[in-house]
Write an enzyme that holds these catalytic residues in place. Structure first.
Site, mmCIF file in Angstrom:
data_model
loop_
_atom_site.group_PDB
_atom_site.id
_atom_site.type_symbol
_atom_site.label_atom_id
_atom_site.label_comp_id
_atom_site.label_asym_id
_atom_site.label_seq_id
_atom_site.Cartn_x
_atom_site.Cartn_y
_atom_site.Cartn_z
ATOM 1 N N ALA A 37 0.715 -1.176 0.051
ATOM 2 C CA ALA A 37 0.218 0.052 -0.058
ATOM 3 C C ALA A 37 0.863 1.161 0.012
ATOM 4 O O ALA A 37 0.494 2.315 -0.473
ATOM 5 C CB ALA A 37 -0.840 -0.011 1.112
ATOM 6 N N GLU B 155 26.097 -21.611 -11.909
ATOM 7 C CA GLU B 155 24.751 -20.915 -12.078
ATOM 8 C C GLU B 155 23.435 -21.773 -11.982
ATOM 9 O O GLU B 155 23.874 -22.822 -12.836
ATOM 10 C CB GLU B 155 24.702 -19.560 -13.029
ATOM 11 C CG GLU B 155 25.459 -18.700 -12.941
ATOM 12 C CD GLU B 155 25.757 -17.767 -14.319
ATOM 13 O OE1 GLU B 155 24.685 -17.955 -15.187
ATOM 14 O OE2 GLU B 155 26.620 -17.123 -14.558
ATOM 15 N N LYS C 206 20.357 -23.007 -13.814
ATOM 16 C CA LYS C 206 19.700 -22.862 -15.194
ATOM 17 C C LYS C 206 18.194 -22.601 -14.782
ATOM 18 O O LYS C 206 17.693 -23.406 -14.574
ATOM 19 C CB LYS C 206 20.128 -24.119 -15.833
ATOM 20 C CG LYS C 206 19.564 -24.057 -17.282
ATOM 21 C CD LYS C 206 20.067 -25.338 -18.015
ATOM 22 C CE LYS C 206 19.944 -25.180 -19.522
ATOM 23 N NZ LYS C 206 18.559 -25.072 -20.066
ATOM 24 N N ASP D 149 14.464 -22.082 -15.808
ATOM 25 C CA ASP D 149 13.816 -22.739 -17.108
ATOM 26 C C ASP D 149 12.852 -21.751 -17.340
ATOM 27 O O ASP D 149 11.462 -21.763 -17.083
ATOM 28 C CB ASP D 149 13.034 -23.951 -16.288
ATOM 29 C CG ASP D 149 12.762 -24.847 -17.367
ATOM 30 O OD1 ASP D 149 12.944 -24.953 -18.455
ATOM 31 O OD2 ASP D 149 11.876 -25.990 -17.011
ATOM 32 N N TYR E 96 22.308 -13.213 -16.667
ATOM 33 C CA TYR E 96 23.634 -13.880 -16.483
ATOM 34 C C TYR E 96 24.844 -13.614 -17.540
ATOM 35 O O TYR E 96 25.689 -14.308 -17.301
ATOM 36 C CB TYR E 96 23.128 -15.470 -16.464
ATOM 37 C CG TYR E 96 22.086 -15.911 -17.622
ATOM 38 C CD1 TYR E 96 22.305 -15.994 -18.987
ATOM 39 C CD2 TYR E 96 20.981 -16.286 -17.136
ATOM 40 C CE1 TYR E 96 21.574 -16.220 -19.946
ATOM 41 C CE2 TYR E 96 19.903 -16.799 -18.307
ATOM 42 C CZ TYR E 96 20.405 -16.564 -19.583
ATOM 43 O OH TYR E 96 19.685 -17.058 -20.549
ATOM 44 N N LYS F 248 22.624 -31.267 -16.323
ATOM 45 C CA LYS F 248 21.187 -31.315 -16.175
ATOM 46 C C LYS F 248 20.921 -32.383 -14.925
ATOM 47 O O LYS F 248 21.709 -33.408 -14.656
ATOM 48 C CB LYS F 248 20.663 -32.356 -17.392
ATOM 49 C CG LYS F 248 20.682 -31.295 -18.750
ATOM 50 C CD LYS F 248 19.619 -30.247 -18.273
ATOM 51 C CE LYS F 248 19.142 -29.504 -19.687
ATOM 52 N NZ LYS F 248 18.003 -30.308 -20.573
ATOM 53 N N CYS G 260 -16.420 -49.739 -24.382
ATOM 54 C CA CYS G 260 -16.163 -48.337 -23.583
ATOM 55 C C CYS G 260 -16.693 -48.280 -22.401
ATOM 56 O O CYS G 260 -17.672 -48.730 -21.959
ATOM 57 C CB CYS G 260 -17.085 -47.198 -24.413
ATOM 58 S SG CYS G 260 -17.202 -45.683 -23.651
ATOM 59 N N CYS H 197 -20.116 -46.364 -21.910
ATOM 60 C CA CYS H 197 -21.437 -46.672 -22.614
ATOM 61 C C CYS H 197 -21.502 -48.036 -23.047
ATOM 62 O O CYS H 197 -22.587 -48.509 -23.330
ATOM 63 C CB CYS H 197 -21.787 -45.719 -23.598
ATOM 64 S SG CYS H 197 -20.584 -46.038 -24.995
ATOM 65 N N CYS I 227 -14.331 -44.907 -29.035
ATOM 66 C CA CYS I 227 -15.730 -45.295 -28.894
ATOM 67 C C CYS I 227 -16.672 -44.442 -29.839
ATOM 68 O O CYS I 227 -16.591 -43.135 -30.143
ATOM 69 C CB CYS I 227 -16.521 -44.839 -27.566
ATOM 70 S SG CYS I 227 -17.998 -44.817 -27.224
ATOM 71 N N CYS J 23 -22.442 -41.309 -26.375
ATOM 72 C CA CYS J 23 -21.675 -41.997 -25.213
ATOM 73 C C CYS J 23 -21.604 -40.689 -23.964
ATOM 74 O O CYS J 23 -21.171 -39.464 -24.610
ATOM 75 C CB CYS J 23 -20.350 -42.334 -25.431
ATOM 76 S SG CYS J 23 -19.122 -42.495 -24.155
HETATM 77 S S1 IVH Z 1 24.332 -18.842 -20.694
HETATM 78 C C1 IVH Z 1 26.098 -19.033 -24.733
HETATM 79 N N1 IVH Z 1 23.233 -19.127 -18.215
HETATM 80 O O1 IVH Z 1 19.576 -22.190 -21.319
HETATM 81 C C2 IVH Z 1 25.453 -19.236 -23.577
HETATM 82 N N2 IVH Z 1 21.949 -19.698 -19.997
HETATM 83 O O2 IVH Z 1 19.868 -24.493 -22.946
HETATM 84 C C3 IVH Z 1 24.366 -18.611 -23.127
HETATM 85 N N3 IVH Z 1 19.748 -20.716 -19.558
HETATM 86 O O3 IVH Z 1 19.472 -20.447 -24.045
HETATM 87 C C4 IVH Z 1 23.564 -19.003 -21.962
HETATM 88 N N4 IVH Z 1 19.815 -20.353 -17.207
HETATM 89 O O4 IVH Z 1 18.088 -19.404 -22.387
HETATM 90 C C5 IVH Z 1 22.989 -19.117 -19.485
HETATM 91 N N5 IVH Z 1 22.331 -19.002 -15.854
HETATM 92 C C6 IVH Z 1 21.916 -19.409 -17.307
HETATM 93 C C7 IVH Z 1 20.973 -19.840 -17.925
HETATM 94 C C8 IVH Z 1 20.969 -20.129 -19.182
HETATM 95 C C9 IVH Z 1 19.039 -20.585 -18.339
HETATM 96 C C10 IVH Z 1 19.047 -20.777 -20.748
HETATM 97 C C11 IVH Z 1 19.575 -19.986 -21.698
HETATM 98 C C12 IVH Z 1 19.996 -20.876 -22.977
HETATM 99 C C13 IVH Z 1 19.709 -22.085 -22.630
HETATM 100 C C14 IVH Z 1 20.340 -23.079 -23.076
#
Ligand code: IVH
Length: 685
Positions: free
Chosen positions: A32, A111, A113, A115, A222, A313, A408, A411, A426, A431
């Site tokens: 607020a 770092e 990653k 999504d 990043y 990954k 099914c 029915c 079916c 149904c």
């Molecule tokens: S660096 C040339 N850092 O992952 C390197 N990418 O699978 C450029 N992504 O296209 C990417 N977190 O969209 C980097 N900490 C991170 C990331 C990251 C997510 C994504 C990014 C990239 C994709 C590749």
């Protein structure tokens, strides 16, 4: 303090709090109080319009929705990342890096990653001038208006070097925001997003920035590219560069870690496989980057990936649980798909009690049997899948293989499958499962758009026998609907409540209104195989009325632009089925519109080509969208405002200032009837 000083002070304060809230997730003031600061700034800017600047926080959302996105060139290609799926592959990456550089222990920055979808932000002299999507890596789409509404992204950088910088990062939705978006979509009967990444990408593709603002996207950056600035604008190590980005007010994910050598790096990766669950956003791995920029340059890139970085990954989230039962679901087209009913189990932060099993063949191939312990896995999607049975845990003795039911489950008519297909169906159009789903589809937003007719009501209407086909909807009475009860599940408890007079009145009004829907909507709503929204519009445009369509031979159907042989045959076989024809007659008797305002009977009618229309006021016999569709269907254009280039202004009741403007420019003015005379042909059924 003069207004200019106060405005400057307020802007700095607001940015400070935006950063505390959206970047650091650590607000210092209540919402607020923040709103109050914004209001004060807004008021001052209204009184002093000359002091408004594009980077004022009041200017995050500006202007009307855009028509489309422009294509823009990236300063340098936006590469993707190579993957390491296990420790061995990560060791191999480290070895390649060490061999390439002839250095022993490499300093890495690990770092999270994120999504989401990647974004390139261009700052010129510290001001945000452009935001672009990755696109094909070389060219992306200019989504600046949408980027500006993401409050984590500063419009102005604090203390950044002059010149041009391109900052790369990721736009994403937190888990909570993702769930909220999907809940809202469910309520509006729109298809839900499979995962936060799709949701974020779908949001950035929206043309209305005000709508994007409502989704509360977040962002982390990043990487930074020095496009045209001092070479020493950013520190030589990545870790320090991240610190610089953060000091300019950019959102940097705080868990980035410096690791020296592969062993420390692996330890860190093991840590995060578990810790990731504590985050409020999804991450599917870690990005491992060489810290030293000089070393990065020496390693360079392949056409696709940098050699100085890789994505580690995390293993897919898996769990084992008991497969209690294999059930079969029947959709509106009659497709019967098996799914697994599981003993509830925790997986990646949520409780899972169902999983997909694709089709009969897949189950046979994996030999999954009810009663088995199964391994389930959650990939990028919300619904997990059954990977395989744990055969060792299968009790000895009688334990039959699963076979697809022959009838099914809803029915009891025999399921059918042509030899060459994998999907059982079916074929009974009455149904109850099919009726329920087809009712939901019939009422959905892009079909007849009957608000309030969702899954649970459709279920009620079918199980009570009130509705046996969608034409029965038009005979529903307020009292009957009001007496229905709806059961909803809230926090595990069943809540039963009466539908009630008010909701029932609303629903019947919606049903009534849907009688006027254009034929294109009706053709989509009745659920003809292979006929999507686009196909339905093409058919409506090509034939103009249901009557013209009913007996059109396949060859005539095929002459319609955008209608191919598969669609033509599907339409013919749908309309040749006596039960479907009866249903259409029943709809017609109920007063449902069977004609199209997007008429284009002679194939491609281009009679309005080169003409630009502007619409104003309320039209009595059609919505503005329908009028616009009618114009576009005949090759004309619709513009938002009157100018000397406007060919016609169409006026309904309560016309606004556009009418005066048209008069002053001597633009021809059409009443609704004159407009209809211009666009309509004989469209009666
Ligand atoms: S660096 C040339 N850092 O992952 C390197 N990418 O699978 C450029 N992504 O296209 C990417 N977190 O969209 C980097 N900490 C991170 C990331 C990251 C997510 C994504 C990014 C990239 C994709 C590749």
């Amino acid at each position: 303090m003069n207004p200019a000083e106060r405005i400057a002070r307020l802007r700095a304060e607001i940015r400070h709090h935006e950063e505390r809230y959206y970047v650091l997730a650590d607000p210092e003031i209540a919402d607020a109080e923040f709103d109050q600061l914004m209001h004060e700034l807004e008021r001052l800017e209204i009184d002093h319009p000359d002091l408004v600047t594009p980077d004022s926080p009041t200017q995050r959302v500006a202007g009307r929705p855009v028509e489309g996105f422009e294509t823009v060139q990236h300063a340098a290609p936006m590469l993707s990342l190579d993957n390491a799926y296990n420790e061995e592959e990560l060791r191999a990456f480290d070895e390649r890096v060490r061999n390439g550089l002839a250095v022993d222990d490499i300093v890495y920055i690990a770092e999270l990653k994120i999504d989401g979808l990647s974004i390139a932000l261009t700052y010129e002299d510290g001001r945000l001038v452009r935001g672009a999507t990755r696109g094909d890596g070389f060219q992306g789409e200019d989504v600046t208006a949408n980027v500006r509404v993401i409050r984590a992204i500063p419009l102005v950088l604090a203390g950044a070097p002059s010149g041009r910088l391109e900052i790369r990062g990721e736009i994403f939705l937190s888990r909570v925001a993702f769930e909220r978006v999907n809940r809202e979509r469910e309520e509006r009967e729109e298809p839900v997003f499979a995962n936060p990444r799709n949701a974020a990408a779908g949001t950035m593709r929206m043309l209305d920035a005000a709508e994007v603002a409502r989704r509360r996207l977040r962002a982390f950056v990043y990487e930074v590219l020095l496009v045209s600035t001092r070479p020493d604008a950013v520190p030589a190590s990545h870790g320090d560069a991240l610190a610089a980005l953060a000091s300019w007010g950019l959102p940097v994910e705080p868990n980035a870690k410096r690791c020296v050598g592969i062993e420390e790096l692996l330890g860190h990766c093991r840590d995060w496989a578990e810790r990731r669950r504590t985050l409020d956003f999804d991450t599917d791995g870690l990005v491992i980057k060489v810290d030293d920029r000089g070393l990065r340059d020496r390693l360079g890139s392949t056409a696709k990936f940098p050699r100085w970085a890789t994505a580690f990954k995390f293993p897919a989230e898996q769990a084992t649980t008991l497969l209690k039962e294999i059930r079969v679901n029947v959709g509106r087209t009659g497709a019967a798909t098996p799914y697994a009913v599981l003993e509830p189990v925790r997986l990646g932060g949520t409780t899972i009690s169902m999983a997909t099993l694709h089709n009969e063949q897949d189950i046979q191939r994996k030999d999954v049997r009810p009663g088995d312990w199964v391994l389930i896995e959650k990939g990028g999607d919300v619904i997990p899948k059954v990977v395989k049975p744990i055969v060792d845990r299968r009790p000895a003795g009688e334990f039959p293989k699963w076979t697809m039911p022959t009838v099914c489950p809803f029915c009891e008519s025999a399921l059918q499958k042509p030899e060459e297909e994998v999907v059982w169906r079916c074929e009974n159009i009455s149904c109850p499962a099919r009726v329920r789903r087809s009712l939901e589809h019939f009422a959905s937003r892009r079909a007849m758009n009957i608000e309030g007719l969702g899954e649970s009501l459709a279920d009620q209407l079918v199980t009570t026998g009130l509705v046996k086909d969608y034409a029965d909807l038009y005979a529903l009475r307020i009292e009957t609907v009001a007496a229905l009860t709806a059961t909803t599940l809230r926090e595990g408890k069943e809540l039963v409540r009466k539908f009630g007079e008010k909701s029932a009145t609303k629903l019947t009004e919606q049903i009534d209104r849907s009688r006027k829907a254009d034929l294109s909507r009706l053709l989509y709503a009745v659920g003809i195989r292979h006929v999507g929204e686009g196909g339905a519009q093409a058919l409506a445009r090509g034939f103009g009325s249901m009557r013209a369509l009913l007996d059109a031979p396949v060859e005539a159907l095929e002459t319609v632009p955008d209608v191919g042989p598969v669609v033509a045959r599907a339409v013919r076989s749908f309309l040749d089925e006596p039960r479907n024809r009866e249903l259409i007659e029943k709809l017609q008797r109920a007063g449902v519109n069977m004609t199209s305002a997007v008429v284009d009977v002679a194939g491609a009618d281009r009679s309005l080509a080169g003409k630009t229309f502007v619409l104003t006021g309320t039209l009595a016999s059609m919505s503005r969208d329908e009028a616009a569709e009618a114009i576009k269907g005949r090759g004309g254009k619709v513009a938002g405002s009157v100018s000397a280039k406007t060919s016609y202004l169409v006026v309904g009741t309560d016309a606004g200032s556009k009418l005066e403007k048209a008069r002053s420019l001597s633009v021809p003015i059409l009443t609704e009837d004159e407009f209809k005379a211009l666009i309509m042909k004989d469209v009666g059924i």
